[in-house]
Design a protein around this motif. Structure first.
Motif, PDB file in Angstrom:
ATOM      1  N   ASP A 191       0.824  -1.213   0.000  1.00 17.11           N
ATOM      2  CA  ASP A 191       0.000   0.000   0.000  1.00 17.11           C
ATOM      3  C   ASP A 191       0.857   1.262   0.000  1.00 17.11           C
ATOM      4  OD1 ASP A 191      -2.417  -1.405   0.061  1.00 17.11           O
ATOM      5  OD2 ASP A 191      -2.264  -1.657   2.237  1.00 17.11           O
ATOM      6  N   LYS A 192       1.885   1.258   0.836  1.00 15.49           N
ATOM      7  CA  LYS A 192       2.710   2.450   0.966  1.00 15.49           C
ATOM      8  C   LYS A 192       4.131   2.090   1.388  1.00 15.49           C
ATOM      9  CE  LYS A 192       2.831   6.976   3.269  1.00 15.49           C
ATOM     10  NZ  LYS A 192       2.182   7.857   4.270  1.00 15.49           N
ATOM     11  N   VAL A 193       5.078   2.757   0.757  1.00 12.82           N
ATOM     12  CA  VAL A 193       6.489   2.581   1.129  1.00 12.82           C
ATOM     13  C   VAL A 193       6.959   3.863   1.796  1.00 12.82           C
ATOM     14  CG1 VAL A 193       8.827   2.163   0.290  1.00 12.82           C
ATOM     15  CG2 VAL A 193       6.892   1.032  -0.824  1.00 12.82           C
ATOM     16  N   VAL A 194       7.332   3.758   3.060  1.00 16.28           N
ATOM     17  CA  VAL A 194       7.838   4.926   3.794  1.00 16.28           C
ATOM     18  C   VAL A 194       9.301   5.143   3.418  1.00 16.28           C
ATOM     19  CG1 VAL A 194       8.264   5.936   6.067  1.00 16.28           C
ATOM     20  CG2 VAL A 194       6.265   4.447   5.707  1.00 16.28           C
ATOM     21  N   THR A 195       9.609   6.318   2.913  1.00 17.69           N
ATOM     22  CA  THR A 195      10.994   6.593   2.488  1.00 17.69           C
ATOM     23  C   THR A 195      11.667   7.669   3.340  1.00 17.69           C
ATOM     24  OG1 THR A 195      10.279   8.261   0.875  1.00 17.69           O
ATOM     25  CG2 THR A 195      10.438   5.983   0.106  1.00 17.69           C
ATOM     26  N   ASN A 215      11.037   0.543   7.338  1.00 17.10           N
ATOM     27  CA  ASN A 215       9.719  -0.082   7.176  1.00 17.10           C
ATOM     28  C   ASN A 215       9.583  -1.390   7.966  1.00 17.10           C
ATOM     29  OD1 ASN A 215       8.068   1.369   4.780  1.00 17.10           O
ATOM     30  ND2 ASN A 215      10.267   1.502   4.349  1.00 17.10           N
TER      31      ASN A 215
END
Length: 245
Positions: A72-76, A123
């Motif tokens: 859903d989402k990749v935290v960078t 992550n």
């Protein structure tokens, strides 16, 4: 009948940009050679055929049963070098979407091991990370990497190389036709020049003959004595001009 319901091996059903071929091949591993079928029954039929004929084993990916999920989402947090989710980097027919999600939907491609480690920690190791050089950081924390032989990463590149070679051959054939056409035009031009040159030479030789005969007649009218040797020279000149035509 046996091949009915069989779409082909996965490697032939997806298209991968050259820059990401190594990463995607390492991410898919043996799954690249998996056979995509339409239904479970098609896979069952092929498994029976392999067993009955002692042809070894194979893995199948039925379109109707394989399901996958994309991250859903990749935290960078501003980390540089994150290329993207692997399933977003390949092209494929919409009907294979769930298969691609299942195999690549939870894999992120990055530019280096340093970026991969930082991203995995950020992550909490919730997905797999693969570098463009083929190093893998698994959700378990295990890391796989090292050198890769060219033979290892030739499956996805093979189709692209064939397409590139086909385009190159097509271009060479086009250039060959253009050169042949140009050569033909040049030959026609030279042929035309040759005909014109030949006509000019014929006219020139006729003029020489006319001038020789005219000179001979003038000398005779003016009372010049033309001895046998001189007359022979004139006749020879006329003869040669006629022979040259």
């Amino acid at each position: 009948e046996l091949t009915k319901g069989m779409h082909g091996i996965l490697a032939n059903l997806i298209n991968v940009p050259k820059d990401y071929e190594i990463a995607i091949e390492m991410a898919l591993g043996q799954s690249l050679q998996n056979i995509v079928t339409q239904t479970e029954e098609d896979a069952k039929k092929l498994v029976k055929h392999l067993r009955d004929n002692n042809l070894g084993r194979a893995s199948f990916l039925p379109v109707t049963s394989v399901r996958g999920k994309k991250i859903d989402k990749v935290v960078t947090n501003g980390i540089n070098g994150v290329v993207g989710i692997a399933s977003d980097l390949v092209k494929y027919d919409k009907k294979y979407e769930q298969i691609v999600y299942n195999l690549l939907g939870r894999t992120v491609i990055v530019d280096s091991m340093e970026t991969g480690i930082s991203l995995s920690k950020l992550n909490n190791y919730t997905f797999r990370v693969v570098t463009t050089k083929g190093d893998i950081i698994n959700p378990s924390g295990a890391i796989t990497g090292g050198s890769i032989t060219q033979k290892t990463v030739n499956i996805l590149g093979r189709s692209r190389e064939i397409e590139d070679l086909a385009k190159e051959i097509e271009q060479l054939q086009k250039q060959s036709k253009e050169k042949a056409a140009e050569k033909e035009k040049t030959a026609i031009a030279f042929e035309g020049q040759g005909e014109a040159r030949g006509a000019w030479q014929v006219w020139e030789r006729h003029k020489i003959r006319e001038n020789v005969l005219s000179d001979l007649k003038k000398r005779e009218k003016m009372g010049y004595t033309i001895d046998k040797e001189q007359r022979g020279c004139y006749q020879w000149a006329v003869f040669m001009s006629l022979e040259s035509v």
